[in-house]
Design an enzyme around this catalytic site. Sequence first.
Site, PDB file in Angstrom:
ATOM      1  N   LYS A  39      -0.100   8.324 -16.550  1.00 16.48           N
ATOM      2  CA  LYS A  39       1.090   7.578 -16.977  1.00 16.48           C
ATOM      3  C   LYS A  39       0.876   6.079 -16.784  1.00 16.48           C
ATOM      4  O   LYS A  39      -0.039   5.663 -16.057  1.00 16.48           O
ATOM      5  CB  LYS A  39       2.294   8.054 -16.160  1.00 16.48           C
ATOM      6  CG  LYS A  39       2.125   7.868 -14.658  1.00 16.48           C
ATOM      7  CD  LYS A  39       3.117   8.717 -13.880  1.00 16.48           C
ATOM      8  CE  LYS A  39       2.982   8.461 -12.378  1.00 16.48           C
ATOM      9  NZ  LYS A  39       3.744   9.421 -11.594  1.00 16.48           N
ATOM     10  N   TYR A 249       1.595 -26.974  -8.730  1.00 17.82           N
ATOM     11  CA  TYR A 249       3.034 -27.216  -8.706  1.00 17.82           C
ATOM     12  C   TYR A 249       3.524 -27.471  -7.285  1.00 17.82           C
ATOM     13  O   TYR A 249       3.115 -26.789  -6.350  1.00 17.82           O
ATOM     14  CB  TYR A 249       3.781 -26.010  -9.271  1.00 17.82           C
ATOM     15  CG  TYR A 249       3.695 -25.906 -10.782  1.00 17.82           C
ATOM     16  CD1 TYR A 249       4.158 -26.935 -11.596  1.00 17.82           C
ATOM     17  CD2 TYR A 249       3.154 -24.769 -11.377  1.00 17.82           C
ATOM     18  CE1 TYR A 249       4.091 -26.825 -12.969  1.00 17.82           C
ATOM     19  CE2 TYR A 249       3.092 -24.651 -12.759  1.00 17.82           C
ATOM     20  CZ  TYR A 249       3.559 -25.691 -13.547  1.00 17.82           C
ATOM     21  OH  TYR A 249       3.490 -25.592 -14.901  1.00 17.82           O
TER      22      TYR A 249
HETATM   23  C1  LIG Z   1       2.952   9.879 -10.603  1.00 21.03           C
HETATM   24  C2  LIG Z   1       3.003  11.334 -10.272  1.00 21.03           C
HETATM   25  C3  LIG Z   1       1.900  11.967  -9.712  1.00 21.03           C
HETATM   26  C4  LIG Z   1       0.689  11.214  -9.210  1.00 21.03           C
HETATM   27  O1  LIG Z   1       0.966  10.699  -7.926  1.00 21.03           O
HETATM   28  P1  LIG Z   1      -0.036   9.791  -7.087  1.00 21.03           P
HETATM   29  O2  LIG Z   1       0.690   9.524  -5.840  1.00 21.03           O
HETATM   30  O3  LIG Z   1      -0.299   8.578  -7.890  1.00 21.03           O
HETATM   31  O4  LIG Z   1      -1.281  10.595  -6.886  1.00 21.03           O
HETATM   32  C5  LIG Z   1       1.951  13.345  -9.555  1.00 21.03           C
HETATM   33  N1  LIG Z   1       3.066  14.044  -9.919  1.00 21.03           N
HETATM   34  C6  LIG Z   1       4.159  13.452 -10.433  1.00 21.03           C
HETATM   35  C7  LIG Z   1       5.344  14.265 -10.785  1.00 21.03           C
HETATM   36  C8  LIG Z   1       4.169  12.080 -10.611  1.00 21.03           C
HETATM   37  O5  LIG Z   1       5.272  11.483 -11.098  1.00 21.03           O
END
Ligand SMILES: *Cc1c(COP(=O)(O)O)cnc(C)c1O
Length: 344
Positions: A39, A249
């Site tokens: 994702k 800045y």
């Molecule tokens: C993002 C996510 C993961 C991965 O988690 P990490 O802590 O990045 O390994 C696994 N399962 C779900 C449902 C997630 O939303």
Amino acid sequence: MTELPPPTLRLHIDDAALASNWRALDTLSGKARAGAAVKADCYGLGVDRCVPVLRDAGCRDFFVAHWSEVPAILAHVPADRVAVLHGPSTSDDVEFARATGVRPVIDSLRQATLWTEGGGGPCHLMIDTGINRLGISPGEADAPAIQALNVEVVMSHLACADENSAMNARQLAAFRACLPQVSHKEASLANSAGIALGAEYGFDLTRPGLSLYGGVPRDELADDIRQVVSPQAALIQTREIDAGSTVGYNATFTARRRMKIGVVSLGYADGILRSWAGAYFTQGDRRLPVLGKVSMDMIVLDLSEASELAEGDWVELPYHLPDAARQTTLSQYELLTVLGNRFG
Ligand SMILES: *Cc1c(COP(=O)(O)O)cnc(C)c1O
């Protein structure tokens, strides 16, 4: 159109480290196989760059959050192994899932009904065992809308896997208690940190994200996980400034002596935040401290240790995620996803 010249900032991604991290997490998952959370554009590192590497390392199961993230993934892997964690909110989502063949993760009774009424088909099911985010509650598992589903992977998500919290065992027990209530092919509970909690958290499929990309959410993973990403930038200008001159800045840095400085073309718009106290870049073994305030598109570096550097030379921002998290007070997740999209 005329071809763009190469950018003066790039994200160096170590493909071998990415592949090695997936293999390490797959091994640590015991009898379960590791999938991959891809994702948010592979946590900011780029789907087109990372998904083929993960696929070629042996990864088969891919998780995204949004429907909008699906097309980029489908360029690289089969649709029936892509899961959309947020599930279908509308009949358009249902139609899209059925047309592409990707798997919705059903997160509520409403989503279950929407999916079935839209024609249904194989799906995954999220059960909320305590994070109180997405997922049906355990008490809803025997509802007719859930029992009507064709569930491939039943899953839950740990709230505190990166801590030694009693909540981990509680969620494990709650998840186990749900499994007999819903017919399914496979079960999945652990994220990156969950993999390190022990074999009983593995079930059939694990869902690491952070640690694929170099994050170390628990010390047990430190020896197995390699750094994947390094922001690099070219010097676009160097200059000598006199004692008493200020930089940037609000003139927050004043030179105590004549010194050589250099400008790199990345800044907070690229995710290198002003709040990173004591940040420095490197060139080989040499440290090039950041001078003054980070600008939107530029950072000024002290080149005292590397006075031969000239315009066009590349320098690197150390981005070991556990160290950088301590220095910035950002989470390792934020350090990845904050990186902007101007990198080449
Ligand atoms: C993002 C996510 C993961 C991965 O988690 P990490 O802590 O990045 O390994 C696994 N399962 C779900 C449902 C997630 O939303």
